[in-house]
Design a protein around this motif. Structure first.
Motif, PDB file in Angstrom:
ATOM      1  N   GLU A 131      14.825 -14.278   8.389  1.00  0.00           N
ATOM      2  CA  GLU A 131      16.183 -13.657   8.242  1.00  0.00           C
ATOM      3  C   GLU A 131      15.673 -13.891   6.186  1.00  0.00           C
ATOM      4  N   ARG A 132      15.557 -12.579   5.428  1.00  0.00           N
ATOM      5  CA  ARG A 132      14.696 -13.294   3.635  1.00  0.00           C
ATOM      6  C   ARG A 132      16.542 -14.241   2.854  1.00  0.00           C
ATOM      7  N   PRO A 133      16.169 -15.695   2.728  1.00  0.00           N
ATOM      8  CA  PRO A 133      17.575 -16.062   1.595  1.00  0.00           C
ATOM      9  C   PRO A 133      18.407 -15.105   1.490  1.00  0.00           C
ATOM     10  N   ARG A 134      17.828 -14.556   0.138  1.00  0.00           N
ATOM     11  CA  ARG A 134      18.365 -13.477  -0.773  1.00  0.00           C
ATOM     12  C   ARG A 134      19.531 -12.374   0.500  1.00  0.00           C
ATOM     13  N   ALA A 137      21.987 -14.708   2.187  1.00  0.00           N
ATOM     14  CA  ALA A 137      23.465 -14.670   1.808  1.00  0.00           C
ATOM     15  C   ALA A 137      24.496 -13.195   1.182  1.00  0.00           C
ATOM     16  N   LEU A 138      23.539 -12.117   0.904  1.00  0.00           N
ATOM     17  CA  LEU A 138      24.160 -10.979   0.443  1.00  0.00           C
ATOM     18  C   LEU A 138      24.726 -10.589   1.417  1.00  0.00           C
ATOM     19  N   ARG A 139      24.065 -10.316   2.322  1.00  0.00           N
ATOM     20  CA  ARG A 139      25.001  -9.636   3.913  1.00  0.00           C
ATOM     21  C   ARG A 139      25.867 -10.592   4.155  1.00  0.00           C
ATOM     22  N   GLU A 140      25.426 -11.762   4.493  1.00  0.00           N
ATOM     23  CA  GLU A 140      26.746 -12.950   5.017  1.00  0.00           C
ATOM     24  C   GLU A 140      28.275 -12.919   3.814  1.00  0.00           C
ATOM     25  N   ALA A 141      27.786 -12.452   2.877  1.00  0.00           N
ATOM     26  CA  ALA A 141      29.273 -12.054   1.534  1.00  0.00           C
ATOM     27  C   ALA A 141      29.858 -11.085   2.130  1.00  0.00           C
ATOM     28  N   LEU A 142      28.793  -9.638   2.215  1.00  0.00           N
ATOM     29  CA  LEU A 142      29.292  -8.508   2.117  1.00  0.00           C
ATOM     30  C   LEU A 142      30.289  -8.869   3.452  1.00  0.00           C
ATOM     31  N   GLU A 143      30.278  -9.736   4.883  1.00  0.00           N
ATOM     32  CA  GLU A 143      30.541 -10.013   5.957  1.00  0.00           C
ATOM     33  C   GLU A 143      31.914 -10.336   5.435  1.00  0.00           C
ATOM     34  N   LEU A 157      21.445  -3.276   0.044  1.00  0.00           N
ATOM     35  CA  LEU A 157      21.110  -4.343   1.005  1.00  0.00           C
ATOM     36  C   LEU A 157      20.183  -3.636   1.820  1.00  0.00           C
ATOM     37  N   ASN A 158      20.866  -2.322   2.379  1.00  0.00           N
ATOM     38  CA  ASN A 158      20.468  -1.239   2.952  1.00  0.00           C
ATOM     39  C   ASN A 158      18.814  -0.918   2.637  1.00  0.00           C
ATOM     40  N   HIS A 159      18.242  -0.840   1.344  1.00  0.00           N
ATOM     41  CA  HIS A 159      16.860  -0.921   1.364  1.00  0.00           C
ATOM     42  C   HIS A 159      15.899  -1.265   2.100  1.00  0.00           C
ATOM     43  N   GLY A 160      16.593  -3.165   1.552  1.00  0.00           N
ATOM     44  CA  GLY A 160      15.709  -4.366   2.731  1.00  0.00           C
ATOM     45  C   GLY A 160      13.784  -4.108   1.414  1.00  0.00           C
ATOM     46  N   TYR A 161      14.372  -4.041   0.495  1.00  0.00           N
ATOM     47  CA  TYR A 161      12.734  -4.649  -0.463  1.00  0.00           C
ATOM     48  C   TYR A 161      12.222  -6.181  -0.768  1.00  0.00           C
ATOM     49  N   ASP A 162      11.813  -6.076  -0.147  1.00  0.00           N
ATOM     50  CA  ASP A 162      11.172  -7.118  -0.279  1.00  0.00           C
ATOM     51  C   ASP A 162      10.891  -8.098  -1.676  1.00  0.00           C
ATOM     52  N   THR A 163      12.077  -8.884  -1.791  1.00  0.00           N
ATOM     53  CA  THR A 163      11.578  -9.823  -3.541  1.00  0.00           C
ATOM     54  C   THR A 163      10.391 -11.038  -2.674  1.00  0.00           C
ATOM     55  N   TYR A 164      10.184 -10.850  -2.548  1.00  0.00           N
ATOM     56  CA  TYR A 164       9.251 -12.585  -1.670  1.00  0.00           C
ATOM     57  C   TYR A 164       7.674 -11.837  -1.521  1.00  0.00           C
TER      58      TYR A 164
END
Length: 189
Positions: A131-134, A137-143, A157-164
């Motif tokens: 899974e992409r790092p950003r 990390a955001l998902r884990e923080a929101l959980e 986060l739900n959009h799933g844009y690829d920033t890589y």
């Protein structure tokens, strides 16, 4: 360092005079490998500063990525490092021809190089990850937090844009060029 000195058939003390430690050696190797990959020819042949900026950025990212994990040792140790002098000279020539002030050109080349190195490092960090790092990390923080307080971040986060990927660096270059054009347009007459 001892093995390297033996392989080069030089005294270790002589080698240590020029290369202080393993980190310094890896940095030298990274800079040399980057310079070997980062050809200035296409930047030099570009039709204008916009095309030169796009080519410079693409070649920069490609060259950094070609190094694999060695790219972690690319650092800007001085304003214009020797590992990209010819490409930088070609880009500066295009900025000068377009009418950019020297200070603006320095700031723009620094910005573009930093943007490209950051993107290449992002891509390297994400390579091979499940899974992409950003987003992870955001998902884990929101959980761990009350996600209802962060509706915008959840939506993003739900959009799933690829920033890589390529779309991200293309977007970044477009924004850079738009900003650079604004700087050019705002210069004193």
């Amino acid at each position: 360092m001892q093995r390297l000195a033996a392989a080069l058939n030089v005294d270790r003390k002589a080698l240590n005079y020029y290369v202080k430690d393993r980190q310094a050696l890896l940095t030298i190797l990274a800079h040399k490998a980057f310079a070997d990959q980062f050809s200035p020819d296409a930047v030099r042949a570009a039709e204008d500063w916009r095309a030169a900026s796009r080519i410079y950025a693409r070649r920069f990212v490609e060259s950094a990525l070609s190094l694999g994990t060695l790219s972690e040792h690319l650092w800007f140790e001085e304003p214009l490092t020797t590992w990209s002098l010819e490409a930088s000279e070609s880009l500066f020539a295009r900025f000068f021809e377009a009418g950019f002030a020297d200070e603006a050109a320095v700031r723009l080349v620094t910005m573009l190089s930093t943007l490209c190195l950051g993107h290449a490092r992002d891509v390297m960090q994400a390579e091979g990850a499940d899974e992409r790092p950003r987003p992870r990390a955001l998902r884990e923080a929101l959980e761990r937090l009350d996600a209802s307080k962060f509706a915008n971040l959840v939506r993003i986060l739900n959009h799933g844009y690829d920033t890589y990927g390529d779309e991200q660096i293309a977007f970044s270059i477009d924004v850079f060029i738009t900003g650079a054009q604004a700087v050019l347009d705002a210069r004193p007459a």
